[in-house]
Design an enzyme around this catalytic site. Structure first.
Site, PDB file in Angstrom:
ATOM      1  N   GLU A 190       2.213  -0.430   9.909  1.00 17.38           N
ATOM      2  CA  GLU A 190       0.764  -0.703   9.911  1.00 17.38           C
ATOM      3  C   GLU A 190       0.002   0.427  10.615  1.00 17.38           C
ATOM      4  O   GLU A 190      -0.960   0.203  11.346  1.00 17.38           O
ATOM      5  CB  GLU A 190       0.466  -2.084  10.480  1.00 17.38           C
TER       6      GLU A 190
ATOM      7  N   GLY B  85       5.423   8.821  -1.255  1.00 17.65           N
ATOM      8  CA  GLY B  85       4.647  10.001  -0.864  1.00 17.65           C
ATOM      9  C   GLY B  85       3.326   9.663  -0.196  1.00 17.65           C
ATOM     10  O   GLY B  85       2.479  10.536  -0.007  1.00 17.65           O
TER      11      GLY B  85
ATOM     12  N   ASP C 154      -6.961  -3.305   9.688  1.00 19.70           N
ATOM     13  CA  ASP C 154      -7.622  -3.505  10.987  1.00 19.70           C
ATOM     14  C   ASP C 154      -7.185  -4.840  11.594  1.00 19.70           C
ATOM     15  O   ASP C 154      -6.920  -4.933  12.794  1.00 19.70           O
ATOM     16  CB  ASP C 154      -9.151  -3.496  10.818  1.00 19.70           C
TER      17      ASP C 154
ATOM     18  N   SER D  89       1.606   5.353  15.677  1.00 21.01           N
ATOM     19  CA  SER D  89       0.759   5.509  16.872  1.00 21.01           C
ATOM     20  C   SER D  89      -0.207   6.680  16.686  1.00 21.01           C
ATOM     21  O   SER D  89      -1.322   6.670  17.216  1.00 21.01           O
ATOM     22  CB  SER D  89       1.640   5.712  18.110  1.00 21.01           C
TER      23      SER D  89
ATOM     24  N   LEU E 243       0.844  -1.198   0.000  1.00 25.09           N
ATOM     25  CA  LEU E 243       0.000   0.000   0.000  1.00 25.09           C
ATOM     26  C   LEU E 243       0.882   1.252   0.000  1.00 25.09           C
ATOM     27  O   LEU E 243       0.702   2.180  -0.781  1.00 25.09           O
ATOM     28  CB  LEU E 243      -0.896  -0.024   1.259  1.00 25.09           C
TER      29      LEU E 243
ATOM     30  N   GLN F 144      14.359  -1.715  45.794  1.00 23.12           N
ATOM     31  CA  GLN F 144      13.023  -1.225  45.479  1.00 23.12           C
ATOM     32  C   GLN F 144      12.977  -0.508  44.111  1.00 23.12           C
ATOM     33  O   GLN F 144      11.983  -0.596  43.391  1.00 23.12           O
ATOM     34  CB  GLN F 144      12.541  -0.272  46.574  1.00 23.12           C
TER      35      GLN F 144
HETATM   36  N1  CAA Z   1     -12.770  -0.203   7.345  1.00 21.10           N
HETATM   37  C1  CAA Z   1     -13.588   0.030   6.303  1.00 21.10           C
HETATM   38  N2  CAA Z   1     -13.636   1.214   5.651  1.00 21.10           N
HETATM   39  C2  CAA Z   1     -12.807   2.181   6.091  1.00 21.10           C
HETATM   40  C3  CAA Z   1     -11.940   2.009   7.175  1.00 21.10           C
HETATM   41  C4  CAA Z   1     -11.938   0.752   7.817  1.00 21.10           C
HETATM   42  N3  CAA Z   1     -11.136   0.495   8.847  1.00 21.10           N
HETATM   43  N4  CAA Z   1     -11.244   3.147   7.367  1.00 21.10           N
HETATM   44  C5  CAA Z   1     -11.673   4.021   6.445  1.00 21.10           C
HETATM   45  N5  CAA Z   1     -12.618   3.431   5.672  1.00 21.10           N
HETATM   46  C6  CAA Z   1     -13.373   4.028   4.571  1.00 21.10           C
HETATM   47  C7  CAA Z   1     -14.180   5.222   5.096  1.00 21.10           C
HETATM   48  O1  CAA Z   1     -15.423   4.789   5.632  1.00 21.10           O
HETATM   49  C8  CAA Z   1     -14.343   6.048   3.857  1.00 21.10           C
HETATM   50  O2  CAA Z   1     -15.358   5.500   3.069  1.00 21.10           O
HETATM   51  P1  CAA Z   1     -16.637   6.408   2.634  1.00 21.10           P
HETATM   52  O3  CAA Z   1     -16.051   7.483   1.753  1.00 21.10           O
HETATM   53  O4  CAA Z   1     -17.529   5.462   1.915  1.00 21.10           O
HETATM   54  O5  CAA Z   1     -17.203   6.962   3.903  1.00 21.10           O
HETATM   55  C9  CAA Z   1     -13.040   5.817   3.098  1.00 21.10           C
HETATM   56  O6  CAA Z   1     -12.493   4.579   3.601  1.00 21.10           O
HETATM   57  C10 CAA Z   1     -12.031   6.916   3.329  1.00 21.10           C
HETATM   58  O7  CAA Z   1     -11.847   7.030   4.740  1.00 21.10           O
HETATM   59  P2  CAA Z   1     -11.153   8.274   5.394  1.00 21.10           P
HETATM   60  O8  CAA Z   1     -11.766   9.522   4.840  1.00 21.10           O
HETATM   61  O9  CAA Z   1     -11.157   8.079   6.880  1.00 21.10           O
HETATM   62  O10 CAA Z   1      -9.690   8.126   4.800  1.00 21.10           O
HETATM   63  P3  CAA Z   1      -8.411   9.024   4.995  1.00 21.10           P
HETATM   64  O11 CAA Z   1      -7.806   9.231   3.667  1.00 21.10           O
HETATM   65  O12 CAA Z   1      -8.740  10.206   5.837  1.00 21.10           O
HETATM   66  O13 CAA Z   1      -7.420   8.013   5.801  1.00 21.10           O
HETATM   67  C11 CAA Z   1      -6.365   6.957   7.700  1.00 21.10           C
HETATM   68  C12 CAA Z   1      -7.632   7.604   7.089  1.00 21.10           C
HETATM   69  C13 CAA Z   1      -6.882   6.214   8.913  1.00 21.10           C
HETATM   70  C14 CAA Z   1      -5.334   7.986   8.121  1.00 21.10           C
HETATM   71  C15 CAA Z   1      -5.715   5.976   6.674  1.00 21.10           C
HETATM   72  O14 CAA Z   1      -5.136   6.657   5.594  1.00 21.10           O
HETATM   73  C16 CAA Z   1      -4.659   5.100   7.328  1.00 21.10           C
HETATM   74  O15 CAA Z   1      -4.985   4.094   7.946  1.00 21.10           O
HETATM   75  N6  CAA Z   1      -3.366   5.489   7.176  1.00 21.10           N
HETATM   76  C17 CAA Z   1      -2.256   4.667   7.643  1.00 21.10           C
HETATM   77  C18 CAA Z   1      -1.934   3.616   6.626  1.00 21.10           C
HETATM   78  C19 CAA Z   1      -1.192   2.470   7.196  1.00 21.10           C
HETATM   79  O16 CAA Z   1      -1.521   1.922   8.238  1.00 21.10           O
HETATM   80  N7  CAA Z   1      -0.162   2.065   6.463  1.00 21.10           N
HETATM   81  C20 CAA Z   1       0.628   0.935   6.807  1.00 21.10           C
HETATM   82  C21 CAA Z   1       0.889   0.128   5.557  1.00 21.10           C
HETATM   83  S1  CAA Z   1       1.304  -1.579   5.745  1.00 21.10           S
HETATM   84  C22 CAA Z   1       2.837  -1.612   6.467  1.00 21.10           C
HETATM   85  O17 CAA Z   1       3.043  -0.966   7.416  1.00 21.10           O
HETATM   86  C23 CAA Z   1       3.956  -2.405   5.899  1.00 21.10           C
HETATM   87  C24 CAA Z   1       4.039  -3.799   6.264  1.00 21.10           C
HETATM   88  O18 CAA Z   1       4.212  -4.620   5.376  1.00 21.10           O
HETATM   89  C25 CAA Z   1       4.051  -4.271   7.701  1.00 21.10           C
END
Ligand code: CAA
Length: 379
Positions: free
Chosen positions: A363, A129, A240, A366, A125, A279
């Site tokens: 993921e 940027g 999630d 914080s 994902l 302690q």
């Molecule tokens: N479940 C279902 N739908 C969801 C959701 C969820 N948990 N979270 C958001 N959505 C939906 C919303 O309902 C919305 O849908 P609608 O338009 O129909 O209402 C849509 O997605 C957009 O939601 P937001 O407006 O809340 O989205 P946003 O652009 O503001 O982003 C955010 C919110 C929580 C900051 C998100 O961008 C995010 O989680 N960012 C962090 C990303 C991340 O965790 N990256 C890690 C990548 S993996 C990794 O780390 C590498 C690895 O291999 C270990």
């Protein structure tokens, strides 16, 4: 309400602890030093069905629940956080979206192989940027005839270079914002796909983290995961569940550092008695114990919610932010208890301290977890 593990969960914990102690722990420090991906562990993990824990047996999974899955990641991470994330990224990020959103053909082609360890999975994902702002990705996918053509790049991909299949998000309609993002399955040998150099990281050094490049990368039309435009929701829902895995990883790192600190405090003699009699040390141990217990309750609760069909987005975020910050605090105190020795590579708490930090970052940082929690509370 019961706070005890079921018999099945207890047996899985015992089995994984034994495996972790005998097959994983002996190589952990050396693999960390050499930045060596422990490829030889994958068939062993597969043999114990640890690459498909929370999936039905009919597909080749272990048929266990998500609490058991959290226990597996916790126990592996207790001795080696790199192995914890290899399994967590494979299971939660690389496999679950195919199980949850895949067509019958996609499940036939990939799922059994992922669950039985014939294939390793990964999830892409993040872009240079687009980290916290996950929707800002610039990778595109265009349908040409019966193929999708992907262009762009991804960064920080766990299992990069070792995975056989990648779940990849790309923009298919930029006029639609998050609803213009789609998800795809990209095979490691797809034309136009390549993997970049491994990152040199502060911790989890035995895991692989690489960029991915898509240069007119062609994949079959049927490798679209879900429907066009569903990619962002697929990614968010996948995360999630992934956050439960990383919370469990953080918990395991904390538990390992805690045990090392207790053992050391009983052995180390200063002022004529073990430092555990002081302690100052006891208070640190008490605080560590409280925080680890609280983190464990949050992690298992999030997994239990998932098992019981209850909402778990907020609960996973709570578990991850608390377990991650606990992990860093506990590892820091564990070094404090070890004194100068803890700052050397001769003791495992030095590695735990470096490994713990990543759980506050990947993921979702914080800060992202707090955004998710606050968003849920204020809705
Ligand atoms: N479940 C279902 N739908 C969801 C959701 C969820 N948990 N979270 C958001 N959505 C939906 C919303 O309902 C919305 O849908 P609608 O338009 O129909 O209402 C849509 O997605 C957009 O939601 P937001 O407006 O809340 O989205 P946003 O652009 O503001 O982003 C955010 C919110 C929580 C900051 C998100 O961008 C995010 O989680 N960012 C962090 C990303 C991340 O965790 N990256 C890690 C990548 S993996 C990794 O780390 C590498 C690895 O291999 C270990």
């Amino acid at each position: 309400m019961k706070f005890e593990l079921t018999e099945d969960q207890r047996l899985i914990k015992l089995m994984v602890r034994e495996f972790a102690e005998t097959a994983v722990a002996p190589m952990a420090a050396e693999n960390d030093r050499q930045h060596r991906f422990p490829e030889e562990l994958l068939p062993k993990l597969a043999e114990l069905n640890l690459l498909g824990v929370p999936f039905p047996e009919e597909f080749g999974g272990a048929g266990a629940d998500n609490v058991s899955y959290a226990i597996v990641i916790e126990e592996l991470s207790r001795v080696d956080a790199s192995v914890g994330v290899i399994v967590s990224a494979h299971t939660s990020l690389g496999t679950w979206p195919i199980y949850q959103f895949g067509s019958q053909e996609q499940k036939d082609k990939y799922l059994r192989k992922l669950l039985t360890g014939e294939m390793l999975g990964a999830f892409a994902l993040t872009e240079p940027g687009a980290g916290t702002d996950a929707a800002a990705g610039r990778t595109t996918a265009v349908l040409e005839g019966n193929e999708w053509v992907l262009n762009g790049s991804k960064i920080f991909i766990t299992n990069g270079g070792y995975a056989d299949v990648y779940v990849v998000t790309a923009m298919t309609d930029s006029s639609k914002g998050t609803k213009g993002i789609s998800a795809f399955l990209v095979d490691k040998d797809a034309a136009g796909f390549s993997v970049g150099e491994k990152e040199h990281k502060m911790g989890i050094k035995a895991s692989s983290t690489t960029p991915l490049y898509f240069s007119n990368c062609r994949i079959p039309q049927e490798n679209l995961l879900g429907k066009p435009g569903e990619g962002f929701k697929i990614a968010m829902q996948t995360l999630d569940g992934g956050r439960i895995g990383i919370a469990a990883q953080a918990l395991g790192i904390a538990q390992g550092a805690f045990e090392a600190a207790i053992n050391y405090s009983k052995e180390r003699v200063q002022f004529g008695k073990p430092i555990s009699a002081q302690q100052a040390i006891q208070w640190m141990i008490a605080d560590m114990a409280v925080e680890i217990d609280a983190a464990r309750l949050l992690v298992y609760r999030a997994a239990w919610n998932k098992d019981n069909g209850l909402p778990y987005s907020k609960e996973a975020a709570m578990a991850k932010v608390f377990a991650a910050e606990t992990s860093s605090r506990v590892a820091s105190r564990a070094i404090q208890i070890h004194g100068g020795y803890g700052y050397t590579e001769n003791y495992p708490v030095e590695r735990a301290y470096r490994d713990a930090k990543i759980t506050e970052l990947y993921e979702g940082t914080s800060e992202v977890q707090r955004m998710v929690i606050a968003g849920n509370m204020l809705r």
